[in-house]
Design a protein around this motif. Structure first.
Motif, short mmCIF file in Angstrom:
data_model
loop_
_atom_site.label_atom_id
_atom_site.label_comp_id
_atom_site.label_asym_id
_atom_site.label_seq_id
_atom_site.Cartn_x
_atom_site.Cartn_y
_atom_site.Cartn_z
N VAL A 94 35.85 -39.14 22.56
CA VAL A 94 35.95 -38.30 23.76
C VAL A 94 37.31 -37.61 23.85
N ARG A 95 37.32 -36.50 24.60
CA ARG A 95 38.56 -35.72 24.80
C ARG A 95 38.65 -35.29 26.24
N GLU A 96 39.88 -35.07 26.69
CA GLU A 96 40.07 -34.53 28.04
C GLU A 96 39.89 -33.01 27.97
N GLY A 97 39.18 -32.45 28.94
CA GLY A 97 38.98 -31.00 28.97
C GLY A 97 37.99 -30.63 30.06
N SER A 98 37.85 -29.31 30.25
CA SER A 98 36.92 -28.84 31.27
C SER A 98 35.73 -28.15 30.64
N VAL A 99 34.60 -28.29 31.29
CA VAL A 99 33.38 -27.63 30.81
C VAL A 99 33.51 -26.11 30.89
N THR A 100 34.49 -25.62 31.64
CA THR A 100 34.68 -24.17 31.74
C THR A 100 35.58 -23.63 30.62
N ALA A 101 36.15 -24.53 29.81
CA ALA A 101 37.00 -24.10 28.67
C ALA A 101 36.88 -25.19 27.60
N LEU A 102 35.75 -25.24 26.92
CA LEU A 102 35.48 -26.35 26.01
C LEU A 102 36.39 -26.29 24.77
N PRO A 103 36.98 -27.43 24.41
CA PRO A 103 37.93 -27.45 23.27
C PRO A 103 37.23 -27.55 21.92
N PHE A 104 36.21 -26.71 21.69
CA PHE A 104 35.47 -26.73 20.43
C PHE A 104 35.17 -25.30 20.01
N GLY A 105 34.97 -25.11 18.71
CA GLY A 105 34.65 -23.77 18.20
C GLY A 105 33.22 -23.37 18.54
N ASP A 106 32.93 -22.10 18.31
CA ASP A 106 31.57 -21.59 18.52
C ASP A 106 30.59 -22.37 17.62
N ALA A 107 29.37 -22.53 18.10
CA ALA A 107 28.26 -23.09 17.29
C ALA A 107 28.62 -24.43 16.63
N SER A 108 29.17 -25.36 17.41
CA SER A 108 29.59 -26.65 16.84
C SER A 108 28.54 -27.76 17.02
N PHE A 109 27.58 -27.58 17.94
CA PHE A 109 26.64 -28.66 18.27
C PHE A 109 25.19 -28.14 18.31
N ASP A 110 24.26 -29.08 18.08
CA ASP A 110 22.83 -28.72 18.21
C ASP A 110 22.38 -28.84 19.67
N VAL A 111 22.93 -29.82 20.36
CA VAL A 111 22.56 -30.05 21.76
C VAL A 111 23.84 -30.21 22.58
N THR A 112 23.94 -29.44 23.66
CA THR A 112 25.08 -29.56 24.56
C THR A 112 24.52 -29.88 25.94
N CYS A 113 24.95 -31.01 26.52
CA CYS A 113 24.32 -31.42 27.78
C CYS A 113 25.36 -31.76 28.85
N ALA A 114 24.91 -31.70 30.10
CA ALA A 114 25.78 -32.08 31.23
C ALA A 114 24.90 -32.66 32.33
N PHE A 115 25.20 -33.88 32.75
CA PHE A 115 24.43 -34.56 33.79
C PHE A 115 25.34 -34.92 34.96
N LYS A 116 24.97 -34.46 36.16
CA LYS A 116 25.71 -34.72 37.40
C LYS A 116 27.15 -34.15 37.32
N VAL A 117 27.31 -33.06 36.66
CA VAL A 117 28.64 -32.48 36.43
C VAL A 117 28.72 -31.05 36.98
N LEU A 118 27.73 -30.22 36.63
CA LEU A 118 27.78 -28.80 37.02
C LEU A 118 27.79 -28.66 38.54
N ALA A 119 27.28 -29.66 39.23
CA ALA A 119 27.29 -29.63 40.71
C ALA A 119 28.72 -29.64 41.26
N HIS A 120 29.69 -29.99 40.41
CA HIS A 120 31.09 -30.03 40.85
C HIS A 120 31.90 -28.83 40.36
N VAL A 121 31.21 -27.82 39.84
CA VAL A 121 31.92 -26.71 39.20
C VAL A 121 31.66 -25.39 39.93
N PRO A 122 32.67 -24.86 40.64
CA PRO A 122 32.47 -23.56 41.31
C PRO A 122 32.10 -22.45 40.32
N GLN A 123 32.76 -22.44 39.13
CA GLN A 123 32.46 -21.37 38.14
C GLN A 123 31.30 -21.82 37.25
#
Ligand SMILES: C[S@@+](CC[C@H](N)C(=O)[O-])C[C@H]1O[C@@H](n2cnc3c(N)ncnc32)[C@H](O)[C@@H]1O
Length: 248
Positions: A94-123
């Motif tokens: 795991v790494r510290e970071g925000s879902v609005t500025a992910l610390p990974f390159g383009d096209a790095s994962f097959d599945v990207t998920c978020a549970f009970k998180v986006l509800a806390h994100v204005p952007q």
């Protein structure tokens, strides 16, 4: 750059970290939260078995630990260092970071998920765009929203806000509710809505799960209804967004 709301959300979850798992597995293996976890993890497994998975807002790693059991690669990011301490104790990547500025390159994962998180994100649009960016063409984004069209939302409005610690209540963190019909306005252009899962469709309050026979009946119903047309009434609405093969 840390946004002002992120500082507040981080402080809230740093505070919550100590008690976050109190009502979760293994303390309550057949309870309300176990059911949520099961439906969320089950959906990730459907799309991500043997593949590379990123969980955004992985918190203490409760779900990520299970994802790591069937993924080729399972990584997590979260805003809260104290939540991440628990995930690291589980040996998770795991790494510290925000879902609005992910610390990974383009096209790095097959599945990207978020549970009970986006509800806390204005952007929220920015967060979804970032999730799509790090997903490979043909992969999926599993994005969970708090649904205003649900018994859960009604209960949240009718009942006093729960306590997360001696000092803080649930009402002290930014929380948004997005109805399923808002999705076309906020989902990234390179994605299409392929399916949806509703979680907590018929359970009026979490405590109902602790009533012996009722709890069992509710659990069965929730599992049976999750992928059907009533998914739009789930307290948690998970959109399966497929990223186009043609996108870069
Ligand atoms: C309710 S917890 C969910 C944790 C985990 N997904 C689960 O289901 O157990 C919400 C998590 O989202 C994280 N979070 C909130 N806003 C975030 C953001 N902008 N970027 C990354 N994580 C965020 C919080 O720090 C917290 O750990």
């Amino acid at each position: 750059m840390t946004l002002p709301y992120e500082t507040a959300t981080r402080a809230y979850y740093d505070d919550f970290a100590r008690g976050y798992e109190r009502h979760r597995r293994p303390n309550d293996p057949h309870g309300y939260h176990a059911l949520l976890d099961e439906l969320e993890v089950g959906l990730v497994e459907r799309y991500g078995k043997g593949r590379d998975i990123l969980e955004c807002g992985c918190g203490t790693g409760l779900l990520l630990e299970q994802l790591a059991g069937f993924a080729r690669v399972a990584r997590g990011i979260d805003l809260s260092p104290r939540m991440l301490d628990k995930a690291r104790e589980r040996g998770l990547d795991v790494r510290e970071g925000s879902v609005t500025a992910l610390p990974f390159g383009d096209a790095s994962f097959d599945v990207t998920c978020a549970f009970k998180v986006l509800a806390h994100v204005p952007q929220i649009g920015k967060a979804l765009a970032e999730m799509a960016r790090v997903t490979r063409p043909g992969g999926v984004v599993l994005a969970e929203f708090y649904n205003p069209l649900s018994l859960r939302s009604l209960a949240k409005r009718a009942l006093p806000a729960g306590r997360i610690s001696e000092r803080k209540r649930e009402s002290e963190v930014y929380t948004r509710f997005d109805a399923p019909w808002v999705l076309p306005r906020i989902m990234p252009p390179a994605t299409t809505l392929e399916a949806a899962r509703g979680v907590r469709i018929v359970t009026p309050v979490a405590a109902a799960m602790r009533v012996p026979l009722l709890g069992k009946a509710l659990r069965r119903l929730e599992v049976a209804l999750a992928d059907g047309p009533l998914a739009v009434f789930g307290g948690f609405y998970i959109a399966v967004l497929r990223k186009s093969e043609a996108s870069t």
